[in-house]
Design a protein around this motif. Structure first.
Motif, PDB file in Angstrom:
ATOM      1  N   ILE A 146      14.342  11.808   4.472  1.00 40.95           N
ATOM      2  CA  ILE A 146      15.102  12.945   4.998  1.00 40.95           C
ATOM      3  C   ILE A 146      16.597  12.790   4.806  1.00 40.95           C
ATOM      4  O   ILE A 146      17.310  13.793   4.650  1.00 40.95           O
ATOM      5  CB  ILE A 146      14.751  13.189   6.494  1.00 40.95           C
ATOM      6  CG1 ILE A 146      15.260  14.561   6.956  1.00 40.95           C
ATOM      7  CG2 ILE A 146      15.284  12.046   7.367  1.00 40.95           C
ATOM      8  CD1 ILE A 146      14.693  15.735   6.205  1.00 40.95           C
ATOM      9  N   ASP A 147      17.110  11.556   4.765  1.00 41.85           N
ATOM     10  CA  ASP A 147      18.554  11.386   4.567  1.00 41.85           C
ATOM     11  C   ASP A 147      18.990  11.955   3.212  1.00 41.85           C
ATOM     12  O   ASP A 147      20.049  12.582   3.103  1.00 41.85           O
ATOM     13  CB  ASP A 147      18.950   9.916   4.695  1.00 41.85           C
ATOM     14  CG  ASP A 147      18.841   9.415   6.134  1.00 41.85           C
ATOM     15  OD1 ASP A 147      18.992  10.243   7.061  1.00 41.85           O
ATOM     16  OD2 ASP A 147      18.605   8.224   6.335  1.00 41.85           O
ATOM     17  N   ARG A 148      18.172  11.760   2.200  1.00 42.90           N
ATOM     18  CA  ARG A 148      18.475  12.319   0.869  1.00 42.90           C
ATOM     19  C   ARG A 148      18.470  13.849   0.932  1.00 42.90           C
ATOM     20  O   ARG A 148      19.337  14.510   0.344  1.00 42.90           O
ATOM     21  CB  ARG A 148      17.434  11.830  -0.141  1.00 42.90           C
ATOM     22  CG  ARG A 148      17.622  12.397  -1.549  1.00 42.90           C
ATOM     23  CD  ARG A 148      16.842  11.604  -2.569  1.00 42.90           C
ATOM     24  NE  ARG A 148      15.405  11.759  -2.443  1.00 42.90           N
ATOM     25  CZ  ARG A 148      14.659  12.528  -3.250  1.00 42.90           C
ATOM     26  NH1 ARG A 148      15.234  13.226  -4.226  1.00 42.90           N
ATOM     27  NH2 ARG A 148      13.366  12.602  -3.102  1.00 42.90           N
ATOM     28  N   LEU A 149      17.495  14.424   1.666  1.00 39.88           N
ATOM     29  CA  LEU A 149      17.409  15.876   1.743  1.00 39.88           C
ATOM     30  C   LEU A 149      18.509  16.470   2.616  1.00 39.88           C
ATOM     31  O   LEU A 149      19.003  17.563   2.337  1.00 39.88           O
ATOM     32  CB  LEU A 149      16.031  16.291   2.265  1.00 39.88           C
ATOM     33  CG  LEU A 149      14.864  16.000   1.322  1.00 39.88           C
ATOM     34  CD1 LEU A 149      13.550  16.406   1.956  1.00 39.88           C
ATOM     35  CD2 LEU A 149      15.048  16.702  -0.022  1.00 39.88           C
ATOM     36  N   ILE A 150      18.902  15.763   3.672  1.00 40.85           N
ATOM     37  CA  ILE A 150      20.011  16.234   4.512  1.00 40.85           C
ATOM     38  C   ILE A 150      21.282  16.332   3.671  1.00 40.85           C
ATOM     39  O   ILE A 150      22.028  17.317   3.748  1.00 40.85           O
ATOM     40  CB  ILE A 150      20.228  15.295   5.722  1.00 40.85           C
ATOM     41  CG1 ILE A 150      19.084  15.459   6.731  1.00 40.85           C
ATOM     42  CG2 ILE A 150      21.561  15.592   6.402  1.00 40.85           C
ATOM     43  CD1 ILE A 150      19.085  14.421   7.847  1.00 40.85           C
ATOM     44  N   ALA A 151      21.514  15.321   2.844  1.00 37.61           N
ATOM     45  CA  ALA A 151      22.694  15.329   1.968  1.00 37.61           C
ATOM     46  C   ALA A 151      22.587  16.445   0.931  1.00 37.61           C
ATOM     47  O   ALA A 151      23.563  17.171   0.667  1.00 37.61           O
ATOM     48  CB  ALA A 151      22.841  13.970   1.282  1.00 37.61           C
ATOM     49  N   ARG A 152      21.390  16.595   0.352  1.00 38.52           N
ATOM     50  CA  ARG A 152      21.184  17.620  -0.680  1.00 38.52           C
ATOM     51  C   ARG A 152      21.368  19.019  -0.102  1.00 38.52           C
ATOM     52  O   ARG A 152      21.873  19.928  -0.770  1.00 38.52           O
ATOM     53  CB  ARG A 152      19.770  17.467  -1.251  1.00 38.52           C
ATOM     54  CG  ARG A 152      19.479  18.380  -2.444  1.00 38.52           C
ATOM     55  CD  ARG A 152      20.261  17.949  -3.670  1.00 38.52           C
ATOM     56  NE  ARG A 152      19.968  18.798  -4.816  1.00 38.52           N
ATOM     57  CZ  ARG A 152      20.599  19.952  -5.072  1.00 38.52           C
ATOM     58  NH1 ARG A 152      21.555  20.384  -4.247  1.00 38.52           N
ATOM     59  NH2 ARG A 152      20.312  20.661  -6.146  1.00 38.52           N
ATOM     60  N   ALA A 153      20.957  19.190   1.173  1.00 41.88           N
ATOM     61  CA  ALA A 153      21.031  20.500   1.816  1.00 41.88           C
ATOM     62  C   ALA A 153      22.461  20.969   2.043  1.00 41.88           C
ATOM     63  O   ALA A 153      22.693  22.155   2.299  1.00 41.88           O
ATOM     64  CB  ALA A 153      20.272  20.474   3.142  1.00 41.88           C
ATOM     65  N   GLN A 154      23.420  20.048   1.949  1.00 42.66           N
ATOM     66  CA  GLN A 154      24.825  20.418   2.121  1.00 42.66           C
ATOM     67  C   GLN A 154      25.454  20.943   0.833  1.00 42.66           C
ATOM     68  O   GLN A 154      26.591  21.427   0.852  1.00 42.66           O
ATOM     69  CB  GLN A 154      25.632  19.210   2.629  1.00 42.66           C
ATOM     70  CG  GLN A 154      25.197  18.713   4.003  1.00 42.66           C
ATOM     71  CD  GLN A 154      25.189  19.821   5.034  1.00 42.66           C
ATOM     72  OE1 GLN A 154      26.165  20.545   5.192  1.00 42.66           O
ATOM     73  NE2 GLN A 154      24.078  19.969   5.747  1.00 42.66           N
ATOM     74  N   GLN A 155      24.723  20.845  -0.274  1.00 44.39           N
ATOM     75  CA  GLN A 155      25.259  21.289  -1.555  1.00 44.39           C
ATOM     76  C   GLN A 155      25.272  22.817  -1.629  1.00 44.39           C
ATOM     77  O   GLN A 155      24.383  23.494  -1.093  1.00 44.39           O
ATOM     78  CB  GLN A 155      24.428  20.708  -2.711  1.00 44.39           C
ATOM     79  CG  GLN A 155      24.388  19.192  -2.737  1.00 44.39           C
ATOM     80  CD  GLN A 155      25.752  18.581  -2.974  1.00 44.39           C
ATOM     81  OE1 GLN A 155      26.476  18.983  -3.882  1.00 44.39           O
ATOM     82  NE2 GLN A 155      26.122  17.607  -2.158  1.00 44.39           N
ATOM     83  N   ASP A 156      26.271  23.337  -2.311  1.00 44.85           N
ATOM     84  CA  ASP A 156      26.465  24.791  -2.366  1.00 44.85           C
ATOM     85  C   ASP A 156      25.286  25.532  -2.992  1.00 44.85           C
ATOM     86  O   ASP A 156      24.970  26.655  -2.583  1.00 44.85           O
ATOM     87  CB  ASP A 156      27.745  25.129  -3.144  1.00 44.85           C
ATOM     88  CG  ASP A 156      29.005  24.807  -2.347  1.00 44.85           C
ATOM     89  OD1 ASP A 156      28.889  24.625  -1.116  1.00 44.85           O
ATOM     90  OD2 ASP A 156      30.094  24.738  -2.948  1.00 44.85           O
ATOM     91  N   ASP A 157      24.623  24.898  -3.994  1.00 37.44           N
ATOM     92  CA  ASP A 157      23.522  25.610  -4.649  1.00 37.44           C
ATOM     93  C   ASP A 157      22.343  25.803  -3.700  1.00 37.44           C
ATOM     94  O   ASP A 157      21.648  26.826  -3.768  1.00 37.44           O
ATOM     95  CB  ASP A 157      23.079  24.896  -5.928  1.00 37.44           C
ATOM     96  CG  ASP A 157      22.619  23.460  -5.708  1.00 37.44           C
ATOM     97  OD1 ASP A 157      22.993  22.859  -4.673  1.00 37.44           O
ATOM     98  OD2 ASP A 157      21.901  22.926  -6.579  1.00 37.44           O
ATOM     99  N   VAL A 158      22.134  24.851  -2.784  1.00 37.88           N
ATOM    100  CA  VAL A 158      21.067  24.991  -1.793  1.00 37.88           C
ATOM    101  C   VAL A 158      21.409  26.107  -0.807  1.00 37.88           C
ATOM    102  O   VAL A 158      20.587  26.984  -0.517  1.00 37.88           O
ATOM    103  CB  VAL A 158      20.840  23.662  -1.036  1.00 37.88           C
ATOM    104  CG1 VAL A 158      19.918  23.874   0.159  1.00 37.88           C
ATOM    105  CG2 VAL A 158      20.259  22.620  -1.970  1.00 37.88           C
ATOM    106  N   LYS A 159      22.639  26.090  -0.298  1.00 36.27           N
ATOM    107  CA  LYS A 159      23.070  27.120   0.660  1.00 36.27           C
ATOM    108  C   LYS A 159      22.978  28.507   0.028  1.00 36.27           C
ATOM    109  O   LYS A 159      22.503  29.461   0.659  1.00 36.27           O
ATOM    110  CB  LYS A 159      24.496  26.832   1.124  1.00 36.27           C
ATOM    111  CG  LYS A 159      24.633  25.557   1.940  1.00 36.27           C
ATOM    112  CD  LYS A 159      26.089  25.308   2.330  1.00 36.27           C
ATOM    113  CE  LYS A 159      26.241  24.039   3.145  1.00 36.27           C
ATOM    114  NZ  LYS A 159      27.647  23.769   3.506  1.00 36.27           N
TER     115      LYS A 159
END
Length: 212
Positions: A146-159
């Motif tokens: 989940i730490d990898r996904l939490i970090a990835r979720a902060q990226q603009d393309d995800v938002k």
């Protein structure tokens, strides 16, 4: 050769009805041969864009309707042999982190384990999943990185993808969750899963007739 039939399940982990409806999808896939595309949307964004509100709000203070709603849920549980469902005592839960995580998990190719863990911790062993510490520990207990996904979720393309999914759903007629699309046909609510399957069968048959 005709393109395969596009069938979609638009969901937000905060919707108990979406959780229940999803439990019926594997059976539909097995019987019809289709594969549902899972589209994460932000239900709060859908409500805001459409002026809609959650059933919890819309049923409050109305005589008999909440009781009927509960009765329909019990019928659904029996019909689909659902044995694992517990109303989340922290409902409503802010699902922004959960839904961004779902998009991040799709981008990273780990959607299935993330999806199953999220639903388990929302509606099987319910927790306050808008608490960052509870959120992290829940996914770790399910073996999700989940730490990898939490970090990835902060990226603009995800938002941006979550915003685009949500606005696109509204543009196509969505106003709540769960929403299904069979080709261009829209269906709303867990009580429509049988109609969803009937429409899939009808469109597949029509497609076969065209190619025959």
């Amino acid at each position: 050769m005709a393109a395969p039939l596009k069938v979609e399940f638009h969901f937000d982990f905060g919707s108990p009805n979406a959780y229940l409806a999803e439990l019926a999808l594997p059976g539909i896939e097995k019987r019809t041969g289709v594969t549902f595309e899972y589209i994460p949307v932000l239900l709060g964004g859908v409500y805001k864009a459409t002026g809609n509100m959650s059933p919890g709000e819309s049923l409050r203070g109305i005589k008999n309707k909440p009781e009927y709603n509960a009765l329909e849920t019990e019928r659904f549980l029996r019909r689909h042999n659902v044995t694992k469902f517990t109303m989340n005592p922290f409902f409503p839960v802010n699902t922004l982190a959960l839904m961004r995580g779902a998009v991040a998990a799709q981008f990273e190719g780990v959607f299935e384990p993330y999806f199953r863990a999220a639903y388990n911790h929302m509606w099987v062993e319910p927790k306050k999943m808008d608490d960052p510490q509870v959120f992290r520990e829940a996914f770790l207990s399910s073996g999700v990185d989940i730490d990898r996904l939490i970090a990835r979720a902060q990226q603009d393309d995800v938002k941006k993808k979550l915003i685009d999914n949500t606005s696109d759903a509204v543009a196509r007629g969505s106003f709540g969750s769960p929403t299904f699309y069979v080709g261009s046909e829209i269906f709303f609510g867990k009580d429509k899963v049988r109609e969803v399957e009937e429409e899939i069968v009808a469109q597949l048959a029509a497609g076969q007739r065209k190619t025959a």
